[in-house]
Motif scaffolding. Structure first.
Motif, short mmCIF file in Angstrom:
data_model
loop_
_atom_site.label_atom_id
_atom_site.label_comp_id
_atom_site.label_asym_id
_atom_site.label_seq_id
_atom_site.Cartn_x
_atom_site.Cartn_y
_atom_site.Cartn_z
N VAL A 191 42.11 103.55 41.23
CA VAL A 191 41.51 102.22 41.12
C VAL A 191 40.69 102.14 39.84
CG1 VAL A 191 39.98 100.53 42.23
CG2 VAL A 191 41.42 102.04 43.63
N VAL A 192 40.75 100.98 39.18
CA VAL A 192 39.99 100.74 37.94
C VAL A 192 39.16 99.49 38.12
CG1 VAL A 192 41.97 99.54 36.89
CG2 VAL A 192 40.12 100.39 35.44
N MET A 193 37.98 99.48 37.47
CA MET A 193 37.02 98.38 37.57
C MET A 193 36.19 98.37 36.28
SD MET A 193 34.02 98.12 40.49
CE MET A 193 35.20 98.15 41.84
N THR A 194 35.65 97.21 35.92
CA THR A 194 34.71 97.13 34.80
C THR A 194 33.37 96.58 35.32
OG1 THR A 194 35.38 94.87 34.18
CG2 THR A 194 36.51 96.70 33.10
N LEU A 195 32.28 97.16 34.80
CA LEU A 195 30.93 96.73 35.16
C LEU A 195 29.98 97.02 34.01
CD1 LEU A 195 30.68 97.98 38.86
CD2 LEU A 195 30.57 95.60 38.13
N GLY A 196 28.76 96.47 34.14
CA GLY A 196 27.71 96.74 33.17
C GLY A 196 26.36 96.51 33.78
N PRO A 197 25.28 96.85 33.06
CA PRO A 197 23.92 96.69 33.61
C PRO A 197 23.60 95.25 34.01
CG PRO A 197 23.90 98.00 31.59
CD PRO A 197 25.27 97.43 31.71
N HIS A 198 24.21 94.26 33.34
CA HIS A 198 23.91 92.87 33.63
C HIS A 198 24.44 92.41 34.98
CE1 HIS A 198 27.85 92.95 31.69
NE2 HIS A 198 28.12 91.79 32.27
N ASN A 199 25.39 93.15 35.56
CA ASN A 199 25.93 92.73 36.86
C ASN A 199 25.88 93.82 37.93
OD1 ASN A 199 28.14 94.36 36.07
ND2 ASN A 199 29.25 92.59 35.26
N TRP A 200 25.35 94.99 37.58
CA TRP A 200 25.30 96.09 38.53
C TRP A 200 24.42 95.76 39.74
CZ3 TRP A 200 27.70 100.27 40.12
CH2 TRP A 200 27.03 101.18 40.95
N LYS A 201 23.23 95.24 39.50
CA LYS A 201 22.27 95.01 40.58
C LYS A 201 22.73 93.89 41.50
CE LYS A 201 17.35 94.30 41.52
NZ LYS A 201 16.00 94.11 40.92
N GLN A 202 23.26 92.80 40.93
CA GLN A 202 23.61 91.63 41.73
C GLN A 202 24.81 91.88 42.64
OE1 GLN A 202 24.82 88.07 39.62
NE2 GLN A 202 24.23 86.75 41.34
N TYR A 203 25.86 92.52 42.09
CA TYR A 203 27.05 92.71 42.93
C TYR A 203 27.82 93.99 42.64
CZ TYR A 203 29.25 90.57 38.79
OH TYR A 203 29.64 90.28 37.50
N GLY A 204 27.70 94.55 41.44
CA GLY A 204 28.48 95.73 41.09
C GLY A 204 28.20 96.93 41.99
N SER A 205 26.92 97.12 42.31
CA SER A 205 26.55 98.25 43.17
C SER A 205 27.20 98.11 44.55
CB SER A 205 25.03 98.35 43.30
OG SER A 205 24.49 97.16 43.85
N LYS A 206 27.26 96.87 45.07
CA LYS A 206 27.89 96.64 46.37
C LYS A 206 29.38 96.98 46.32
CE LYS A 206 24.82 92.73 47.36
NZ LYS A 206 24.78 91.25 47.57
N SER A 207 30.01 96.62 45.23
CA SER A 207 31.44 96.87 45.09
C SER A 207 31.73 98.37 45.06
CB SER A 207 31.97 96.18 43.84
OG SER A 207 33.36 96.36 43.72
N TYR A 250 34.82 101.47 34.13
CA TYR A 250 34.54 101.36 32.70
C TYR A 250 33.24 100.57 32.57
CZ TYR A 250 39.04 103.36 31.61
OH TYR A 250 40.10 104.22 31.50
N TYR A 251 32.18 101.27 32.16
CA TYR A 251 30.82 100.75 32.25
C TYR A 251 30.22 100.56 30.85
CZ TYR A 251 26.32 100.02 34.60
OH TYR A 251 25.16 99.47 35.09
N GLU A 252 29.59 99.42 30.67
CA GLU A 252 28.92 99.14 29.39
C GLU A 252 27.48 99.64 29.48
OE1 GLU A 252 29.48 94.79 28.76
OE2 GLU A 252 30.76 95.07 30.52
N ASP A 296 30.13 85.25 24.38
CA ASP A 296 28.95 85.10 25.23
C ASP A 296 29.33 85.36 26.69
OD1 ASP A 296 26.65 84.31 26.57
OD2 ASP A 296 26.28 82.61 25.24
N VAL A 297 28.74 86.38 27.29
CA VAL A 297 29.07 86.71 28.68
C VAL A 297 28.13 86.02 29.67
CG1 VAL A 297 29.99 88.96 28.04
CG2 VAL A 297 27.60 88.78 28.75
N HIS A 298 27.11 85.33 29.18
CA HIS A 298 26.07 84.81 30.06
C HIS A 298 26.23 83.33 30.41
CE1 HIS A 298 23.98 88.59 29.73
NE2 HIS A 298 24.01 88.51 28.42
N VAL A 299 26.99 82.57 29.63
CA VAL A 299 27.24 81.17 29.99
C VAL A 299 28.37 81.12 31.02
CG1 VAL A 299 26.45 80.32 27.76
CG2 VAL A 299 28.88 80.86 28.09
N ASN A 300 28.60 79.94 31.58
CA ASN A 300 29.70 79.77 32.53
C ASN A 300 30.71 78.81 31.92
OD1 ASN A 300 31.23 79.96 34.89
ND2 ASN A 300 30.12 78.30 35.88
#
Length: 252
Positions: free
Chosen positions: A6-22, A39-41, A80-84
């Motif tokens: 299994v492969v996944m991408t994550l970083g500090p900006h999303n680890w706390k909100q949902y990455g840790s749960k995943s 693959y972690y930033e 920009d990773v922070h806008v929607n």
């Protein structure tokens, strides 16, 4: 090679909100021999597991930085990773594409599974369930939302031994290495995936399994049969809630 990885991408900006749960839910519920490559930033979190491997994204995948630099002037939101703004955030969605390709081009298993970092496993994943999601004649398993606009790329499974695997990977990579993604009306990975996959299906080069199993929904993964096992927290509202209302309404 083992059967699945299994492969996944994550970083500090999303680890706390949902990455840790995943990641925690993978470690808790997936068959114990299956390895996860994240693959972690940035500096990886202090998460201990002998089957969860944190890889330095920028070290492993320098071509993503090259993509960002080469295309920085296309739109104010392109990097920009922070806008929607999913239409123009090309670099945000390129993160997962390049990580997928890194595993697909030098696979550690026959079947490579991609999971979005906001895809949370809800219960034990039996090995025989995974075996039902693949087929000797099938190259790809994914959540096909047709006739909706784009595929949902929250979970995908490739058979790396398929005779057309290299062609698929080459076309997918060219979307980013050759900037072909900018030919399309939106610059996200769903279009890159669709424009690589559906022409090959139409040409009868590959076959696919629908992981939404035809569920009549814009969120078919969680209202279809696999909603028993997964909750995909796609979009800001589901991430804030911590669950998908659609999954609850489906009785999971």
């Amino acid at each position: 090679m083992t059967d699945y990885s299994v492969v996944m991408t994550l970083g500090p900006h999303n680890w706390k909100q949902y990455g840790s749960k995943s990641v925690e839910s993978f470690d808790k519920y997936w068959p114990k021999h299956i390895q996860l490559y994240v693959y972690y930033e940035g500096t990886p979190p202090d998460f201990k597991s002998d089957r969860v491997h944190f890889l330095d994204y920028n070290k492993e995948i320098p071509e993503h930085k090259e993509f960002m630099e080469r295309n920085k002037d296309r739109h104010p939101h392109v990097n920009d990773v922070h806008v929607n703004n999913i239409t123009h955030q090309a670099s945000k969605f390129a993160f997962k594409v390049y990580a997928q390709l890194h595993e697909l081009e030098k696979p550690k298993s026959r079947y490579v599974i991609y999971l979005d970092g906001d895809n949370v496993t809800q219960k034990d994943i039996p090995l025989d369930l995974l075996d039902k999601l693949v087929n000797e004649e099938v190259y790809l398993s994914f959540v096909n939302r047709m006739p909706a606009k784009y595929t949902e790329t929250s979970i995908m499974i490739w058979d790396t031994l398929n005779e057309n695997h290299n062609e698929w990977c080459s076309t997918y990579r060219s979307m980013y290495d050759d900037d072909n993604i900018f030919q399309y009306p939106a610059w996200h990975d769903c279009i890159a995936f669709d424009e690589t996959t559906f022409p090959m299906i139409k040409a009868k080069k590959i076959k696919a399994i629908d992981l939404g199993f035809g569920a009549p929904s814009k969120h078919p993964l969680v209202v279809g049969p696999l909603g028993e096992y997964f909750d995909h927290l796609k979009g800001p509202s589901r991430k804030q809630l911590g669950y998908s209302k659609e999954r609850k309404h489906a009785g999971f």
